[in-house]
Enzyme design. Structure first.
Site, PDB file in Angstrom:
ATOM      1  N   CYS A  14       0.915  -1.040  -0.154  1.00 30.00           N
ATOM      2  CA  CYS A  14      -0.044   0.001   0.139  1.00 30.00           C
ATOM      3  C   CYS A  14       0.882   1.165  -0.002  1.00 30.00           C
ATOM      4  O   CYS A  14       0.444   2.092  -0.396  1.00 30.00           O
ATOM      5  CB  CYS A  14      -0.942   0.045   0.851  1.00 30.00           C
ATOM      6  SG  CYS A  14      -0.393  -0.629   2.777  1.00 30.00           S
TER       7      CYS A  14
ATOM      8  N   VAL B  40       0.023   4.327  -2.368  1.00 32.60           N
ATOM      9  CA  VAL B  40      -0.406   5.565  -1.793  1.00 32.60           C
ATOM     10  C   VAL B  40       0.374   6.761  -2.429  1.00 32.60           C
ATOM     11  O   VAL B  40      -0.147   7.635  -2.610  1.00 32.60           O
ATOM     12  CB  VAL B  40      -0.363   5.670  -0.391  1.00 32.60           C
ATOM     13  CG1 VAL B  40      -0.735   7.030   0.346  1.00 32.60           C
ATOM     14  CG2 VAL B  40      -1.318   4.624   0.303  1.00 32.60           C
TER      15      VAL B  40
END
Lengths: 504, 475
Positions: A150, A154
């Site tokens: 992630c 991001v």
């Protein structure tokens, strides 16, 4: 010499001395009074608590779900000489590896680019470049399959551009295949990660390879954590005389023979075969939900016939062989027909112990559909079906399946729900047996409903994953797991009664 | 420089040859031949530095240190894995921090509770959802004594303000709501997570517990996570010494125990790495001295009992001596049974926390020699404490990679390796006896007089299992 009696935690902490110690420790714990604890414990079993529990929207408690990159690296590992390579923070990869180690009891190698604060600010390009160079030099892969955590998602790392830069700078050879997939942990789950990585690998490795039809069929197992299934699919198709390519073949990765030598790349789908998969006659997926995008891609981009034929249970296995027979023109051999006969025979022999038994099930979408089908074939009654990773489409599929049999009438499907929801259900609407992964043992403890371990992960029992769940052989294993749990429980419950039978 | 050191250095250089230049230069600083005297300047390893990308480090992240190690074991607090689904799933009840209580009612240790971030949370922020999640938890688990919010990578990257949410909700609920900024990209390993977690204990719960009376014998047991019941075995001994263990950090800990440790007369530190921070704080702020000890194996246990007793009056000192007298025959019997089977066997360790140095004595009690040892996330102070424990020329490894571990194994030919789950099965394939020394391979306890017999039994079954001989090796 008399051997010492060694007492470990299993016995030690039940001893008087320790029990007294635990009691003394309470002085410092500021504990709730026992009556209060019991009162709340009883309350959690009520209809009122269930309603409260089902109202929650913002928190998951004991979910049967994990994140995309796990599926991506699982998928990648099943290709010859392929090192899964994860762009992002390093803790994730440590976790993925541990998770797979614990289930399979096998080594699992994967690379992290160890991104930290500076990468958060400046992007992960430098980590990717150095990571590719180090991984290539040190571990000599034939392919590096890139997925993301992630963190990289991001901050918006551009994998395509980074890999191009790596080639331009010469940190990896120009011809080294480096497929990639964006696998954010905040979207979907490992079944999607598997799908995305598979599509990434196939689109990279088959680029420019479209040529003469090779007459083979491709088999995509999906996120299947039963090594026995990989051996079984190969065995079944060999008996049938079908020429096939298994995309991605993790059987050797998670079930390699012990020869006193650790092999970093113990097998996998040969890259030439994978590259040639574009020229196959058709592609058969053995799971639906972990192959949606890949199958769509194959159908549209390769113009190949695609079939989804998950072979769990008798009817599903029948459909699998019918489907394969149709596309290959090969008849179903007598040997397979005999296996079918044996599986059905086993089901008939054991049916009295399963007929009418009510089940709660928790797990992955494809496994659940297979198990519902199988249980109904035995006369079992699926009651609570919890699928944390399930979506609307799965819900619809599951209800359609349940509606096909009178044994499915009671079945209720809970998508996006977790094992704490299931805990409530097991108190308000009790069932006879529970099917789920190792974490479902907490439900067994709380509700007293015996657990049949089928699914992923299986951490607390050894070798279950070595047995196939698919095909007619898989049916026999499912019968074995289910009926013998039923019989074990019967023994436990009747141990001091006249019903403690020897012949059943 | 001794031959032993020179030979090891040469071997290390050979192993490093496979690396690209930049990584080789870096890795060279993390591998050394041991010099117990501390004289040799090239024998000191660098540590607590970023891992090289792509080399396959064994390390985890700050979240693993904060959630998995320090906060996770606190039993009556709900630990929320705040962010996407994976981190909490993979760390779910993996460390076996045993506790007493009714799970899901008054304790929550074996539960996996997560806000399960979706794309919308990344885009719009997760604070609102977190606020709602905390309210849902409070309704479902009214007996929770606190809630910890352990943030995962995206939380820090998108700039959520979990501190503000915590403050607001803590006021409403009247229990500690502890925001722990342990995003996995922070720092270089688990280690920063320990530090961050220590700081939040300091800021949110320390000094806030209830304790009716105090005695001159009050101690806190710090840095024991009760893996397989370790802390219980240690506590038993401390109580037998006449000490009153008012707090266990954090194995089988309650929020209240985190609050009352400031009333201890002495902090007893087992895992220095993960909890030295808070001990230093209590020393500065509350004047509580702290002492490191080692309850692995009889030799270190006897030394430690005496060391701990030296902080107290004669009653305690006498008790310590009585205990040694009482348990020595028991320990001798264990050694007598297992030493003949283990004598001279070589051990390679690659672990974390305190084990790379603390277990050396226990192996030596069994006649075994630790020929290589290393830390996943050690600091300079850990290595300084390690050099004197190890023989001259032993290999010291910091943040070792899969490649290095394999190469050192080939060259050193240890009779057993103690490391983690990620290493375990490659050693099984190599046919090298292996024991998980993070989780005790689901055994334990290994601490104290009750733990050593289990330790000895386990090392024996590892080294002497007949299964190793069944492997048909390629010639």
């Amino acid at each position: 010499m008399k051997l010492l009696k060694i007492r470990d935690h299993n016995e030690l902490f039940q001893e008087q001395e320790y029990c007294e110690q635990f009691e003394r420790k309470r002085e410092f714990e500021d504990p709730w009074p026992a009556e209060k604890v019991n009162e709340v414990a009883e309350w959690t079993k009520t209809e009122e608590y269930k309603e409260l529990n089902f109202k929650r929207q913002n928190i998951k408690i004991n979910p049967a779900k994990a994140c995309q990159p796990l599926g991506a690296i699982f998928c990648a590992s099943g290709f010859e000489g392929t090192m899964p390579f994860v762009q992002g923070a390093q803790g994730c990869v440590a976790y993925f590896r541990s998770h797979l180690n614990r289930h399979f009891k096998e080594p699992f190698a994967a690379i992290s680019t160890s991104m930290t604060e500076d990468a958060a600010v400046f992007g992960g390009l430098n980590n990717m470049l150095e990571g590719l160079e180090n991984a290539y030099t040190l571990y000599h892969p034939k392919m590096l399959a890139v997925s993301t955590t992630c963190m990289a998602e991001v901050i918006g790392d551009d994998l395509n551009a980074y890999i191009r830069t790596a080639r331009e700078k010469g940190v990896i050879p120009k011809d080294l295949p480096v497929p990639f997939a964006h696998t954010p942990s905040f979207v979907g789950s490992y079944i999607n990660g598997y799908d995305n990585m598979m599509k990434g690998i196939l689109s990279t490795i088959t680029a420019g390879k479209k040529g003469e039809p090779n007459g083979k069929i491709n088999i995509i197992p999906g996120f299947d954590t039963y090594t026995g299934d990989y051996h079984e699919i190969k065995r079944m198709l060999k008996i049938m005389g079908v020429d096939f390519t298994l995309l991605s073949d993790v059987s050797d990765i998670f079930d390699s023979p012990n020869t006193g030598e650790y092999k970093l790349y113990p097998g996998g789908t040969p890259l030439v075969d994978a590259a040639d998969s574009i020229n196959a006659k058709a592609t058969v997926a053995l799971q639906k939900y972990s192959t949606l995008k890949t199958m769509d891609y194959i159908k549209k981009e390769w113009n190949q016939q695609t079939l989804v034929l998950p072979p769990i249970g008798v009817k599903n296995t029948d459909a699998f062989f019918d489907g394969v027979s149709k596309i290959t023109g090969k008849p179903i051999p007598k040997e397979i027909e005999d296996e079918r006969g044996r599986a059905v025979d086993a089901m008939i022999d054991s049916h009295p112990y399963v007929h009418g038994k009510r089940f709660a099930l928790v797990g992955d979408p494809d496994m659940l559909l297979g198990l519902i089908s199988f249980l109904m074939e035995m006369g079992g009654v699926p009651v609570h079906i919890v699928c944390t990773m399930g979506d609307k489409k799965f819900e619809e599929d599951a209800y359609n399946l349940l509606s096909e049999s009178p044994f499915g009438a009671e079945g209720k499907v809970y998508i996006g729900k977790d094992m704490w929801h299931l805990r409530s259900l097991m108190f308000t609407e009790p069932v006879d047996f529970l099917v789920g992964n190792s974490y479902a043992k907490f439900l067994w403890r709380d509700a007293g409903t015996p657990l049949i371990r089928i699914g992923f992960p299986l951490f607390d029992r050894h070798h279950l994953h070595r047995y196939p769940s698919i095909g007619y052989q898989g049916v026999i294993n499912l019968v074995n797991w289910v009926v013998n749990t039923v019989l074990d429980e019967m023994d436990r419950k009747t141990i001091n009664t006249t019903s403690f039978d020897v012949i059943r | 420089m001794s031959t032993a050191i020179k030979e090891t250095q040469k071997m290390i250089e050979e192993v490093l040859e496979a690396y690209p230049e930049k990584a080789r230069k870096d890795r060279a600083k993390h591998l050394a031949a041991n010099d117990p005297s501390g004289q040799c300047s090239t024998c000191q390893v660098k540590s607590n530095i970023k891992s090289r990308p792509g080399v396959m480090t064994v390390r985890g992240c700050a979240y693993a240190g904060a959630k998995g190690v320090v906060w996770g074991p606190v039993k009556d607090q709900i630990t929320v894995s705040h962010g996407p689904i994976g981190c909490g799933q993979y760390s779910w009840w993996a460390r076996r921090n045993y506790y007493n209580g009714q799970t899901g009612i008054d304790t929550f240790g074996t539960m996996h509770i997560t806000t399960d971030f979706q794309e919308k949370d990344i885009v719009y922020g997760g604070d609102k959802g977190l606020d709602a999640a905390l309210h849902e938890l409070k309704e479902l688990f009214p007996l929770a004594k606190g809630i910890g919010i352990l943030s995962e990578c995206p939380v820090g990257l998108i700039g959520d303000d979990i501190e503000a949410v915590s403050k607001k909700v803590a006021k409403e609920f009247g229990i500690p709501i502890v925001p722990v900024r342990c995003e996995g990209f922070r720092g270089v390993s688990q280690s920063l997570g320990h530090h961050i977690a220590n700081d939040t204990i300091r800021d949110y719960v320390l000094g806030k517990g209830k304790l009716e009376k105090t005695t001159p014998y009050d101690v806190a047991l710090i840095g024991d996570y009760n893996i397989g019941g370790d802390a219980w075995a240690s506590r038993k001994m401390l109580e037998e010494m006449g000490l009153r263990v008012i707090a266990q950090w954090t194995g089988d800990a309650s929020v209240n125990e985190l609050g009352i440790a400031t009333k201890a007369k002495l902090n007893l530190v087992h895992c220095y790495r993960s909890m030295n921070y808070i001990c230093r704080h209590m020393e500065e702020e509350y004047g509580i001295p702290w002492v490191e000890f080692n309850f692995f194996g009889p030799t270190k246990i006897y030394q430690s009992l005496r060391k701990i007793a030296s902080y107290f009056d004669n009653t305690i000192k006498e008790n310590a001596e009585k205990m040694i007298e009482k348990y020595k025959p028991v320990m001798d019997a264990v050694v007598e049974q297992y030493k003949p089977r283990l004598e001279g066997k070589k051990v390679m360790l690659y672990v974390g926390g305190l084990r790379p140095r603390h277990t050396v004595g226990a192996y030596e009690d069994l006649g075994m020699e630790v020929v290589a040892s290393g830390y996943e996330f050690g600091h300079n102070d850990d290595y300084k404490r390690t050099y004197p424990e190890m023989k001259e020329g032993a290999v010291i490894m910091d943040d070792a990679t899969l490649y290095e571990l394999e190469e050192f194994t080939r060259r050193l030919r240890p009779d057993m390796v103690g490391s983690g789950i990620k290493e375990k099965y490659s050693y099984h394939k190599m046919g090298v006896p292996f024991r998980q020394m993070h989780s005790w391979d689901y055994s334990g306890p290994y601490h104290g007089f009750d733990g050593f017999p289990v330790f000895a039994r386990d090392m024996d079954m590892t080294v002497n299992s007949p299964t190793w001989d069944l492997i048909r090796r390629k010639r």
